[in-house]
Design an enzyme around this catalytic site. Structure first.
Site, PDB file in Angstrom:
ATOM      1  N   ASP A   1      42.336 128.487  69.945  1.00 50.35           N
ATOM      2  CA  ASP A   1      41.252 129.218  69.290  1.00 50.35           C
ATOM      3  C   ASP A   1      40.772 128.482  68.047  1.00 50.35           C
ATOM      4  O   ASP A   1      41.566 127.868  67.340  1.00 50.35           O
ATOM      5  CB  ASP A   1      41.749 130.616  68.912  1.00 50.35           C
ATOM      6  CG  ASP A   1      40.626 131.542  68.498  1.00 50.35           C
ATOM      7  OD1 ASP A   1      39.466 131.278  68.863  1.00 50.35           O
ATOM      8  OD2 ASP A   1      40.910 132.532  67.800  1.00 50.35           O
TER       9      ASP A   1
ATOM     10  N   ASN B   1      34.471 134.674  78.304  1.00 51.44           N
ATOM     11  CA  ASN B   1      33.746 133.546  77.701  1.00 51.44           C
ATOM     12  C   ASN B   1      32.416 133.246  78.378  1.00 51.44           C
ATOM     13  O   ASN B   1      31.585 132.498  77.831  1.00 51.44           O
ATOM     14  CB  ASN B   1      34.613 132.283  77.699  1.00 51.44           C
ATOM     15  CG  ASN B   1      35.720 132.314  76.673  1.00 51.44           C
ATOM     16  OD1 ASN B   1      36.738 131.625  76.813  1.00 51.44           O
ATOM     17  ND2 ASN B   1      35.557 133.113  75.629  1.00 51.44           N
TER      18      ASN B   1
END
Length: 241
Positions: free
Chosen positions: A22, A70
């Site tokens: 991340d 995503n």
């Protein structure tokens, strides 16, 4: 952050480390770069991290590369990530020479067929590699994984292949993407976030968590030592005293 134990000298070592990669976009913004250059840097760090963990004796490494959520990102960014995946797959043929087994977990049906084909080819070529097994989560969602497992079992029950009382935790686990892979001992999330984000929900039942205030592209070999040293300090009781 960093440990002093060095490579392969720890008495307590996690067999399986999972990482939520991340912070690529924030890293790019911090450096005044397009988001896709952040993902490119993150991909480079991932390749290095495989070697770092393998050198220290970790046998399984799972990375969260692209989630089912995503797809909501801008098309340009998604296309860039898929382009990086293609680049990785083109280079992953060398994994066999490095004795790195490579698996892909997630719903491949939404991916380009050429990518899915390359994934299968790499899995077949590296099936006997034993230095480290790397699981790359692509179009992966923990809830979706469990739903798919339940559907498989429901179909088996419908066909009379199994009775309800025969469905155990072990049996359900055998229907997950991670079948025959040990659950992660430790789950790592850099970038300062403190959530699991639909990652390995079933498998994380007894995982230790390590959170780091470091964006993934800044992840280093010293951070690997920090994670392993931090894990070694934990008292894993699994519900016992």
């Amino acid at each position: 952050m960093g440990g002093e134990n060095g490579k392969g000298t720890r008495e307590v070592l996690p067999e399986h480390v999972a990482v939520i990669m991340d912070g690529n976009g924030r890293w790019a913004k911090k450096h005044g770069l397009p988001r896709n250059l952040g993902h490119k840097k993150g991909a480079e760090v991932f390749t290095k991290s495989v070697e770092w963990f393998a050198d220290r004796g970790v046998k399984y490494l799972t990375v969260y590369a692209f989630s089912t959520e995503n797809w909501k990102r801008p098309k340009e960014e998604v296309d860039g990530i898929m382009s990086l995946l293609k680049e990785y797959l083109d280079k992953a043929k060398d994994n066999k020479d490095k004795n790195i087994r490579t698996l892909f977990i997630g719903d491949k049906s939404a991916l380009d067929k050429s990518l899915s084909k390359k994934m299968s080819e790499i899995e077949e070529k590296t099936v006997n590699c034993s230095r480290i097994t790397v699981l790359i989560a692509i179009n992966y969602g923990g809830r979706n994984e469990i739903v798919e497992a339940v559907r498989k079992i429901a179909e088996e029950m419908k066909n009379g292949d199994i009775r309800a009382e025969e469905v155990t935790e072990e049996y359900l686990s055998s229907k997950l993407y991670t079948a025959r892979i040990p659950d992660p001992d430790v789950i790592v999330r850099p970038s300062g976030e403190r959530r699991i984000s639909n990652f390995l929900l079933w498998q994380a039942a007894y995982s230790e968590f390590v959170y780091m205030d470091r964006l993934w592209p800044d992840f280093s070999e010293k951070d690997v030592d920090y994670i392993l040293d931090e894990y070694a300090k934990r008292n894993r009781r699994f519900g016992a005293i």
